[in-house]
Design a protein around this motif. Structure first.
Motif, PDB file in Angstrom:
ATOM      1  N   ALA A  87      -1.240  -0.311  -3.578  1.00 13.39           N
ATOM      2  CA  ALA A  87      -0.420  -0.857  -2.930  1.00 13.39           C
ATOM      3  C   ALA A  87       0.343  -2.191  -3.945  1.00 13.39           C
ATOM      4  O   ALA A  87       1.480  -2.367  -3.654  1.00 13.39           O
ATOM      5  N   MET A  88      -0.113  -2.699  -4.730  1.00  9.97           N
ATOM      6  CA  MET A  88       0.206  -3.253  -5.944  1.00  9.97           C
ATOM      7  C   MET A  88       1.114  -3.191  -6.589  1.00  9.97           C
ATOM      8  O   MET A  88       2.826  -3.641  -6.076  1.00  9.97           O
ATOM      9  N   LEU A  89       1.378  -1.875  -6.321  1.00  9.84           N
ATOM     10  CA  LEU A  89       2.218  -0.307  -7.403  1.00  9.84           C
ATOM     11  C   LEU A  89       3.680  -1.115  -6.267  1.00  9.84           C
ATOM     12  O   LEU A  89       5.021  -1.322  -6.920  1.00  9.84           O
ATOM     13  N   LEU A 124       7.570  -1.354  -7.107  1.00  2.52           N
ATOM     14  CA  LEU A 124       8.201  -0.221  -7.474  1.00  2.52           C
ATOM     15  C   LEU A 124       9.786  -0.540  -6.250  1.00  2.52           C
ATOM     16  O   LEU A 124      10.850  -0.363  -7.128  1.00  2.52           O
ATOM     17  N   ALA A 125       9.554  -0.738  -4.907  1.00  2.58           N
ATOM     18  CA  ALA A 125      10.733  -1.449  -3.601  1.00  2.58           C
ATOM     19  C   ALA A 125      10.051  -2.533  -3.632  1.00  2.58           C
ATOM     20  O   ALA A 125       9.594  -2.875  -2.154  1.00  2.58           O
ATOM     21  N   LEU A 171       7.700  -0.301 -14.753  1.00  3.95           N
ATOM     22  CA  LEU A 171       7.760  -0.155 -13.296  1.00  3.95           C
ATOM     23  C   LEU A 171       9.305   0.365 -12.992  1.00  3.95           C
ATOM     24  O   LEU A 171       9.084   1.532 -12.190  1.00  3.95           O
ATOM     25  N   LEU A 172      10.094   0.184 -14.140  1.00  2.00           N
ATOM     26  CA  LEU A 172      11.214   1.068 -13.783  1.00  2.00           C
ATOM     27  C   LEU A 172      11.601   1.937 -13.679  1.00  2.00           C
ATOM     28  O   LEU A 172      12.093   3.520 -13.588  1.00  2.00           O
ATOM     29  N   GLU A 173      11.301   2.963 -14.864  1.00  2.00           N
ATOM     30  CA  GLU A 173      10.677   3.789 -14.921  1.00  2.00           C
ATOM     31  C   GLU A 173      10.137   4.637 -13.938  1.00  2.00           C
ATOM     32  O   GLU A 173      10.621   6.148 -13.345  1.00  2.00           O
TER      33      GLU A 173
END
Length: 97
Positions: A89-91, A95-96, A5-7
């Protein structure tokens, strides 16, 4: 998962921010209208689509929760019936935050 997720978040930031997507539209709507549609979506996804469980987590009646799901689909253009849309949507939610 956190490293991935950070990447992804770093790549999005390097590209100039997130593109227009249903979550961006939903967050903008919430900010403009003082609603909690993004939180409703997150609760529903976290409950694997179980309206009773998700509505209890948000302390609202299940019918109110169902109305909010319909409203967020209208506002965002998100089709919650497809696995791909739910995954996206989950992603985006993660992410933010």
């Amino acid at each position: 998962m956190d490293a991935l997720l950070l990447e992804l978040a770093d790549r999005i930031a390097a590209d100039g921010g997130p593109p227009d997507n249903p979550i961006v539209r939903l967050r903008a709507y919430d900010a403009e209208h003082g609603t909690t549609l993004t939180e409703t979506l997150a609760a529903w996804l976290d409950a694997f689509g179980d309206v009773i469980s998700a509505s209890a987590a948000m302390h609202v009646h299940p019918n109110t929760f169902r109305y909010r799901l319909k409203r967020l689909a209208t506002v965002s253009g998100l089709d919650l019936s497809t696995p791909e849309a739910r995954f996206e949507a989950m992603l985006h939610l993660r992410l933010a935050p």
